[in-house]
Design a protein around this motif. Structure first.
Motif, PDB file in Angstrom:
ATOM      1  N   GLY A   1       0.822  -1.206   0.000  1.00  0.00           N
ATOM      2  CA  GLY A   1       0.000   0.000   0.000  1.00  0.00           C
ATOM      3  C   GLY A   1       0.853   1.251   0.000  1.00  0.00           C
ATOM      4  O   GLY A   1       0.556   2.230  -0.705  1.00  0.00           O
ATOM      5  N   SER A   2       1.939   1.220   0.771  1.00  0.00           N
ATOM      6  CA  SER A   2       2.868   2.353   0.814  1.00  0.00           C
ATOM      7  C   SER A   2       3.556   2.542  -0.535  1.00  0.00           C
ATOM      8  O   SER A   2       3.725   3.678  -1.007  1.00  0.00           O
ATOM      9  CB  SER A   2       3.922   2.128   1.900  1.00  0.00           C
ATOM     10  N   LEU A   3       3.945   1.435  -1.151  1.00  0.00           N
ATOM     11  CA  LEU A   3       4.608   1.496  -2.456  1.00  0.00           C
ATOM     12  C   LEU A   3       3.693   2.126  -3.494  1.00  0.00           C
ATOM     13  O   LEU A   3       4.102   3.041  -4.227  1.00  0.00           O
ATOM     14  CB  LEU A   3       5.011   0.079  -2.890  1.00  0.00           C
ATOM     15  N   PHE A   4       2.459   1.668  -3.551  1.00  0.00           N
ATOM     16  CA  PHE A   4       1.516   2.230  -4.519  1.00  0.00           C
ATOM     17  C   PHE A   4       1.203   3.692  -4.191  1.00  0.00           C
ATOM     18  O   PHE A   4       1.138   4.540  -5.093  1.00  0.00           O
ATOM     19  CB  PHE A   4       0.224   1.418  -4.556  1.00  0.00           C
ATOM     20  N   GLY A   5       0.996   3.997  -2.911  1.00  0.00           N
ATOM     21  CA  GLY A   5       0.682   5.368  -2.512  1.00  0.00           C
ATOM     22  C   GLY A   5       1.794   6.341  -2.865  1.00  0.00           C
ATOM     23  O   GLY A   5       1.544   7.454  -3.335  1.00  0.00           O
ATOM     24  N   PHE A   6       3.038   5.912  -2.658  1.00  0.00           N
ATOM     25  CA  PHE A   6       4.194   6.759  -2.974  1.00  0.00           C
ATOM     26  C   PHE A   6       4.290   7.044  -4.466  1.00  0.00           C
ATOM     27  O   PHE A   6       4.411   8.197  -4.892  1.00  0.00           O
ATOM     28  CB  PHE A   6       5.469   6.080  -2.479  1.00  0.00           C
ATOM     29  N   VAL A   7       4.195   6.002  -5.282  1.00  0.00           N
ATOM     30  CA  VAL A   7       4.304   6.179  -6.732  1.00  0.00           C
ATOM     31  C   VAL A   7       3.096   6.948  -7.272  1.00  0.00           C
ATOM     32  O   VAL A   7       3.230   7.777  -8.178  1.00  0.00           O
ATOM     33  CB  VAL A   7       4.452   4.819  -7.445  1.00  0.00           C
ATOM     34  N   TYR A   8       1.923   6.693  -6.699  1.00  0.00           N
ATOM     35  CA  TYR A   8       0.723   7.424  -7.118  1.00  0.00           C
ATOM     36  C   TYR A   8       0.871   8.919  -6.863  1.00  0.00           C
ATOM     37  O   TYR A   8       0.571   9.747  -7.740  1.00  0.00           O
ATOM     38  CB  TYR A   8      -0.503   6.888  -6.373  1.00  0.00           C
TER      39      TYR A   8
ATOM     40  N   GLY B   1      -2.195  -7.016  -5.736  1.00  0.00           N
ATOM     41  CA  GLY B   1      -3.175  -8.096  -5.678  1.00  0.00           C
ATOM     42  C   GLY B   1      -2.517  -9.456  -5.553  1.00  0.00           C
ATOM     43  O   GLY B   1      -2.987 -10.321  -4.799  1.00  0.00           O
ATOM     44  N   ILE B   2      -1.408  -9.640  -6.269  1.00  0.00           N
ATOM     45  CA  ILE B   2      -0.689 -10.920  -6.224  1.00  0.00           C
ATOM     46  C   ILE B   2      -0.095 -11.154  -4.834  1.00  0.00           C
ATOM     47  O   ILE B   2      -0.202 -12.252  -4.275  1.00  0.00           O
ATOM     48  CB  ILE B   2       0.423 -10.941  -7.291  1.00  0.00           C
ATOM     49  N   VAL B   3       0.534 -10.116  -4.266  1.00  0.00           N
ATOM     50  CA  VAL B   3       1.161 -10.255  -2.946  1.00  0.00           C
ATOM     51  C   VAL B   3       0.110 -10.513  -1.869  1.00  0.00           C
ATOM     52  O   VAL B   3       0.282 -11.398  -1.009  1.00  0.00           O
ATOM     53  CB  VAL B   3       1.984  -9.000  -2.596  1.00  0.00           C
ATOM     54  N   LEU B   4      -0.975  -9.758  -1.903  1.00  0.00           N
ATOM     55  CA  LEU B   4      -2.021  -9.946  -0.897  1.00  0.00           C
ATOM     56  C   LEU B   4      -2.666 -11.326  -1.034  1.00  0.00           C
ATOM     57  O   LEU B   4      -2.979 -11.981  -0.024  1.00  0.00           O
ATOM     58  CB  LEU B   4      -3.081  -8.849  -1.018  1.00  0.00           C
ATOM     59  N   SER B   5      -2.827 -11.789  -2.271  1.00  0.00           N
ATOM     60  CA  SER B   5      -3.376 -13.129  -2.493  1.00  0.00           C
ATOM     61  C   SER B   5      -2.423 -14.190  -1.952  1.00  0.00           C
ATOM     62  O   SER B   5      -2.859 -15.204  -1.387  1.00  0.00           O
ATOM     63  CB  SER B   5      -3.621 -13.358  -3.990  1.00  0.00           C
TER      64      SER B   5
ATOM     65  N   TYR C   1      -3.216  -2.674   3.696  1.00  0.00           N
ATOM     66  CA  TYR C   1      -3.024  -1.944   2.435  1.00  0.00           C
ATOM     67  C   TYR C   1      -3.531  -0.514   2.557  1.00  0.00           C
ATOM     68  O   TYR C   1      -2.877   0.434   2.107  1.00  0.00           O
ATOM     69  CB  TYR C   1      -3.764  -2.659   1.306  1.00  0.00           C
ATOM     70  N   LEU C   2      -4.683  -0.354   3.181  1.00  0.00           N
ATOM     71  CA  LEU C   2      -5.262   0.980   3.366  1.00  0.00           C
ATOM     72  C   LEU C   2      -4.354   1.849   4.234  1.00  0.00           C
ATOM     73  O   LEU C   2      -4.140   3.036   3.938  1.00  0.00           O
ATOM     74  CB  LEU C   2      -6.650   0.871   3.996  1.00  0.00           C
TER      75      LEU C   2
END
Length: 215
Positions: free
Chosen positions: A150-157, A179-183, A200-201
Motif C-alpha cells: 500500500g505504501s509502495l503504490f501510494g508513494f508512486v501514485y 493483488g498478487i502479494v495480498l493473495s 493496504y489501506l
C-alpha cells in the motif's frame, strides 16, 4: 501453489518496498510540468540517485535486516516470518526507529543538498505507517506485506499526480503486484482478508497523507 506464494512473499518482503519505490520514481522516464523537486527525480544526477538508494538500503534494508537476525539469534523471535502477533511488536518498533532516523537525517541536511520533498515525505510516511501498525498489531495481526505494498503504490501514485503524463502502465502494474502479494498472504493463511485490507489501506493512506501535506 504455496511454494509460489512463499516465493512472492520473499520477493516483496516489506523491507524491500521503499527500494522498489525509489527505483521506479528515480529511473522512470516521465515528462513533468515543471522542475519542482517532486516532479524532476528522473533528471537528478546518476550519482545522486545512487546516494539515495544507498541511504535507503542502509536504513530500510540492511539495518532492520541485521536487527531481525540478532533478534532471531537471541530467540526474541522464533521466525523471520514473524508469524506470531506478539513477536511483531519489537521488530515493528525497530523499523519505526530506523524510519525516524532516516527522516531526520534527510531533514537536517544542508539546504544546498536539495533533497526532494517527496523523498523526505516518503520516509516520514514509512515512520507513520510503522508507528500506527505497532499499536494496531496489539489488537489484530495486521499484514506488514500489505502495508508495504500500500505504501509502495501510494508513494508512486503521489509522485505521478503532478506529472504531465501519468505512468498508467506502472500504476496498473503496481495494482496487479499488490493483488498478487495480498493473495499470496491469503493462500499461505498468514492473514485474513480483513488484515490485508486494513494493512493496504494504512500503507496507502500514510504515504498520501504525508506527501500531500508535506511543506
Amino acid at each position: 501453489m504455496k511454494n509460489l506464494a512463499s516465493l512472492i512473499s520473499w520477493i516483496f518482503l516489506p523491507l524491500f518496498a521503499p527500494i522498489y519505490g525509489l527505483i521506479l520514481v528515480l529511473y522512470l522516464p516521465v515528462n513533468s510540468n515543471s522542475f519542482v523537486a517532486s516532479e524532476s527525480l528522473y533528471l537528478l544526477y546518476p550519482e545522486v540517485k545512487m546516494l539515495f538508494l544507498l541511504l535507503f538500503l542502509v536504513f530500510t534494508v540492511f539495518a532492520p535486516g541485521l536487527s531481525l537476525l540478532i533478534l532471531r539469534l537471541n530467540k526474541t523471535i522464533t521466525s523471520l516470518q514473524l508469524e506470531s502477533k506478539e513477536e511483531r511488536l519489537t521488530p515493528i518498533a525497530i523499523m519505526t526507529f530506523y524510519f525516524c532516523v532516516l527522516y531526520l537525517f534527510l531533514l537536517f541536511q544542508a539546504e544546498s543538498a536539495l533533497i526532494p520533498a517527496i523523498i523526505k515525505a516518503m520516509a516520514l510516511g514509512g515512520a507513520l505507517a510503522s508507528l500506527l501498525s505497532y499499536f494496531i498489531t496489539k489488537k489484530i495481526k495486521i499484514s506488514l506485506h500489505a502495508i508495504a505494498m500500500g505504501s509502495l503504490f501510494g508513494f508512486v501514485y503521489m509522485f505521478a499526480v503532478p506529472l504531465s503524463e501519468s505512468p498508467i502502465f506502472t500504476l496498473s502494474a503496481l495494482v496487479l503486484a499488490s493483488g498478487i502479494v495480498l493473495s499470496a498472504r491469503l493462500i499461505l493463511k498468514a492473514h485474513t482478508l480483513k488484515e490485508v485490507s486494513w494493512g493496504y489501506l494504512l500503507g496507502f493512506a500514510s504515504q498520501v497523507f504525508c506527501i500531500y501535506f508535506y511543506p
